[in-house]
Design an enzyme around this catalytic site. Structure first.
Site, PDB file in Angstrom:
ATOM      1  N   SER A   6       0.838  -1.192   0.000  1.00  0.00           N
ATOM      2  CA  SER A   6       0.000   0.000   0.000  1.00  0.00           C
ATOM      3  C   SER A   6       0.875   1.244   0.000  1.00  0.00           C
ATOM      4  O   SER A   6       1.595   1.514   0.971  1.00  0.00           O
ATOM      5  CB  SER A   6      -0.888   0.020   1.243  1.00  0.00           C
ATOM      6  OG  SER A   6      -1.417   1.326   1.408  1.00  0.00           O
ATOM      7  N   HIS A  31      -1.295  -1.296  -4.187  1.00  0.00           N
ATOM      8  CA  HIS A  31      -2.558  -0.938  -3.532  1.00  0.00           C
ATOM      9  C   HIS A  31      -2.651   0.577  -3.365  1.00  0.00           C
ATOM     10  O   HIS A  31      -1.772   1.201  -2.768  1.00  0.00           O
ATOM     11  CB  HIS A  31      -2.590  -1.635  -2.168  1.00  0.00           C
ATOM     12  CG  HIS A  31      -3.871  -1.524  -1.415  1.00  0.00           C
ATOM     13  ND1 HIS A  31      -4.947  -2.367  -1.627  1.00  0.00           N
ATOM     14  CD2 HIS A  31      -4.249  -0.683  -0.421  1.00  0.00           C
ATOM     15  CE1 HIS A  31      -5.923  -2.056  -0.796  1.00  0.00           C
ATOM     16  NE2 HIS A  31      -5.527  -1.028  -0.049  1.00  0.00           N
ATOM     17  N   ASP A  33      -4.978   3.606  -1.787  1.00  0.00           N
ATOM     18  CA  ASP A  33      -6.039   3.908  -0.836  1.00  0.00           C
ATOM     19  C   ASP A  33      -6.636   5.282  -1.134  1.00  0.00           C
ATOM     20  O   ASP A  33      -6.061   6.307  -0.751  1.00  0.00           O
ATOM     21  CB  ASP A  33      -5.482   3.878   0.594  1.00  0.00           C
ATOM     22  CG  ASP A  33      -5.169   2.465   1.050  1.00  0.00           C
ATOM     23  OD1 ASP A  33      -6.086   1.625   1.038  1.00  0.00           O
ATOM     24  OD2 ASP A  33      -4.012   2.199   1.408  1.00  0.00           O
ATOM     25  N   MET A  35      -9.103   7.969  -0.196  1.00  0.00           N
ATOM     26  CA  MET A  35      -9.902   8.377   0.970  1.00  0.00           C
ATOM     27  C   MET A  35     -10.421   9.787   0.742  1.00  0.00           C
ATOM     28  O   MET A  35      -9.656  10.653   0.297  1.00  0.00           O
ATOM     29  CB  MET A  35      -9.041   8.360   2.231  1.00  0.00           C
ATOM     30  CG  MET A  35      -8.368   7.029   2.511  1.00  0.00           C
ATOM     31  SD  MET A  35      -7.480   7.083   4.080  1.00  0.00           S
ATOM     32  CE  MET A  35      -6.620   5.516   4.031  1.00  0.00           C
ATOM     33  N   HIS A  64      -8.522   0.722  -3.602  1.00  0.00           N
ATOM     34  CA  HIS A  64      -9.415   0.575  -2.458  1.00  0.00           C
ATOM     35  C   HIS A  64     -10.108   1.911  -2.208  1.00  0.00           C
ATOM     36  O   HIS A  64      -9.473   2.871  -1.785  1.00  0.00           O
ATOM     37  CB  HIS A  64      -8.556   0.140  -1.256  1.00  0.00           C
ATOM     38  CG  HIS A  64      -9.298  -0.015   0.023  1.00  0.00           C
ATOM     39  ND1 HIS A  64      -8.651  -0.250   1.222  1.00  0.00           N
ATOM     40  CD2 HIS A  64     -10.623   0.014   0.323  1.00  0.00           C
ATOM     41  CE1 HIS A  64      -9.552  -0.350   2.191  1.00  0.00           C
ATOM     42  NE2 HIS A  64     -10.751  -0.187   1.671  1.00  0.00           N
ATOM     43  N   MET A  66     -12.252   4.264  -0.143  1.00  0.00           N
ATOM     44  CA  MET A  66     -12.832   4.553   1.175  1.00  0.00           C
ATOM     45  C   MET A  66     -13.504   5.907   1.049  1.00  0.00           C
ATOM     46  O   MET A  66     -12.998   6.933   1.521  1.00  0.00           O
ATOM     47  CB  MET A  66     -11.721   4.556   2.249  1.00  0.00           C
ATOM     48  CG  MET A  66     -11.302   3.157   2.654  1.00  0.00           C
ATOM     49  SD  MET A  66      -9.638   3.119   3.313  1.00  0.00           S
ATOM     50  CE  MET A  66      -8.724   3.108   1.786  1.00  0.00           C
ATOM     51  N   MET A 135     -11.153  -5.941   6.165  1.00  0.00           N
ATOM     52  CA  MET A 135     -10.335  -4.945   6.876  1.00  0.00           C
ATOM     53  C   MET A 135      -9.989  -5.503   8.252  1.00  0.00           C
ATOM     54  O   MET A 135     -10.872  -5.907   9.007  1.00  0.00           O
ATOM     55  CB  MET A 135     -11.096  -3.620   7.053  1.00  0.00           C
ATOM     56  CG  MET A 135     -11.233  -2.775   5.806  1.00  0.00           C
ATOM     57  SD  MET A 135      -9.705  -2.447   4.911  1.00  0.00           S
ATOM     58  CE  MET A 135      -8.739  -1.542   6.135  1.00  0.00           C
ATOM     59  N   ASP A 173      -6.400  -6.530   4.700  1.00  0.00           N
ATOM     60  CA  ASP A 173      -5.766  -5.207   4.679  1.00  0.00           C
ATOM     61  C   ASP A 173      -5.769  -4.599   6.080  1.00  0.00           C
ATOM     62  O   ASP A 173      -6.829  -4.422   6.676  1.00  0.00           O
ATOM     63  CB  ASP A 173      -6.562  -4.315   3.707  1.00  0.00           C
ATOM     64  CG  ASP A 173      -5.976  -2.931   3.529  1.00  0.00           C
ATOM     65  OD1 ASP A 173      -4.876  -2.659   4.026  1.00  0.00           O
ATOM     66  OD2 ASP A 173      -6.648  -2.107   2.852  1.00  0.00           O
TER      67      ASP A 173
HETATM   68  C1  DX5 Z   1      -6.025   1.544   5.874  1.00  0.00           C
HETATM   69  C2  DX5 Z   1      -5.679   1.236   4.449  1.00  0.00           C
HETATM   70  C3  DX5 Z   1      -4.582   0.258   4.306  1.00  0.00           C
HETATM   71  C4  DX5 Z   1      -3.294   0.720   4.925  1.00  0.00           C
HETATM   72  C5  DX5 Z   1      -2.538  -0.488   5.354  1.00  0.00           C
HETATM   73  O1  DX5 Z   1      -7.149   2.317   5.893  1.00  0.00           O
HETATM   74  O2  DX5 Z   1      -6.816   0.705   3.767  1.00  0.00           O
HETATM   75  O3  DX5 Z   1      -4.407  -0.152   2.972  1.00  0.00           O
HETATM   76  O4  DX5 Z   1      -2.510   1.468   4.047  1.00  0.00           O
HETATM   77  O5  DX5 Z   1      -1.426  -0.092   6.072  1.00  0.00           O
HETATM   78  P1  DX5 Z   1      -0.775  -1.027   7.187  1.00  0.00           P
HETATM   79  O6  DX5 Z   1      -0.344  -2.306   6.496  1.00  0.00           O
HETATM   80  O7  DX5 Z   1       0.360  -0.215   7.697  1.00  0.00           O
HETATM   81  O8  DX5 Z   1      -1.835  -1.325   8.223  1.00  0.00           O
HETATM   82 ZN    ZN Z   2      -6.431  -0.294   1.774  1.00  0.00          ZN
END
Ligand code: DX5
Ligand code: ZN
Length: 215
Positions: A6, A31, A33, A35, A64, A66, A135, A173
Site C-alpha cells: 500500500s 494498492h 487507498d 480516501m 481501495h 474509502m 479490513m 488489509d
Molecule cells: C487503511 C488502508 C490500508 C493501509 C494499510 O485504511 O486501507 O491499505 O494502508 O497499512 P498497514 O499495512 O500499515 O496497516
Molecule cells: Zn487499503
C-alpha cells in the site's frame, strides 16, 4: 499468496521512484487507498494520481475506495489496468448495481468489510464479486495493529466459500506483517496488503518472497 504493497505508507511525494522500487521487489500489484475525508477521517488522493502513476509502472493496480460515493469513482478509474476495484459495503445501499457498473467498465469488483461489519452484510453479493477484502483495522490510516478477532471472520468466510463452491479471492488489509502472514495463508487468504511493515522493511524483496512462497 500474493502481496499488494500500500503506497499510503510510502513517500507519496516521490511516487515514481517508489513505483520503480516496487517493481524491483517482485510484488504482485500496487494498492492505492483513495480516501475522501468523509467516509474515513483522512484524505489522500483521487483518480488523477492513480492515472499519473499508471505512466510510471506496468504493475497491476489494486484500488481501495474509502469514499462516501463509490459509484462516482468508477468511470474516472477506467482504462488504468486496475485488477481489483474495491468498495466498502457500508458506503452503498445498492451493492449489486455497483458491482455491475464496475464490470461494465472492465474492472473486477471487490467488496470490503470494516471490522465491525458482519459477513451477513455481503452474503448476497458473494456470488457476484471477484474478491472480498477483510479490513483488519479500522480504515483511514497505515500503521495500526491487526485486530486479532478478524482471524475467525476470515476462517468463516473461507468455509462459506468452500461450502458454496464460490471463486472469489480473499484479501486482508491492515496490520499485516511478517509475523502474521503464515497464519493468514493457513486460513485461506489469497492476497495481503501491507503498508507500514512493507515500507519499513530493510529487505522488502524477502518479504515478497516469503509471501509468494506461501500457498
Ligand atoms: C487503511 C488502508 C490500508 C493501509 C494499510 O485504511 O486501507 O491499505 O494502508 O497499512 P498497514 O499495512 O500499515 O496497516
Ligand atoms: Zn487499503
Amino acid at each position: 499468496m500474493r502481496i499488494s504493497p500500500s503506497i499510503l505508507a510510502a513517500d507519496l511525494a516521490d511516487l515514481s521512484t517508489c513505483l520503480k522500487h516496487l517493481e524491483g521487489t517482485g510484488c504482485d500489484m500496487v494498492h492505492f487507498d483513495i480516501m475522501d475525508g468523509h467516509f474515513v477521517p483522512n484524505l489522500t488522493f483521487g483518480p488523477p494520481l492513480v492515472k499519473a502513476a499508471r505512466r510510471h509502472t506496468k504493475l497491476p493496480f489494486d484500488v481501495h475506495l474509502m469514499v462516501t460515493n463509490p459509484a462516482d469513482y468508477v468511470e474516472p478509474l477506467t482504462g488504468l489496468d486496475i485488477k481489483l476495484l474495491s468498495f466498502q459495503i457500508e458506503a452503498t445501499r445498492f451493492a449489486p448495481r455497483l458491482i455491475s457498473l464496475i464490470r461494465e467498465h472492465d474492472m473486477r469488483p471487490s467488496v470490503v468489510l470494516n471490522p465491525q461489519t458482519p459477513l451477513t452484510a455481503v452474503e448476497h453479493v458473494l456470488p457476484l464479486v471477484a474478491n472480498v477484502l477483510i479490513m483488519s483495522v479500522d480504515p483511514g490510516f497505515a500503521g495500526q495493529p491487526f485486530i486479532e478477532q478478524m482471524y475467525a471472520k476470515i476462517e468463516q468466510l473461507n468455509a462459506y466459500r468452500e461450502e458454496n463452491e464460490l471463486v472469489f479471492t480473499i484479501q486482508v488489509d491492515g496490520g499485516v506483517n511478517q509475523n502474521n502472514i503464515d497464519e493468514l495463508s493457513a486460513i485461506g487468504v489469497d492476497i495481503v496488503v501491507a503498508g507500514k511493515a512493507f515500507f519499513t522493511c530493510p529487505q522488502p524483496e524477502e518479504f515478497v518472497n516469503r509471501v509468494q512462497s506461501l500457498a
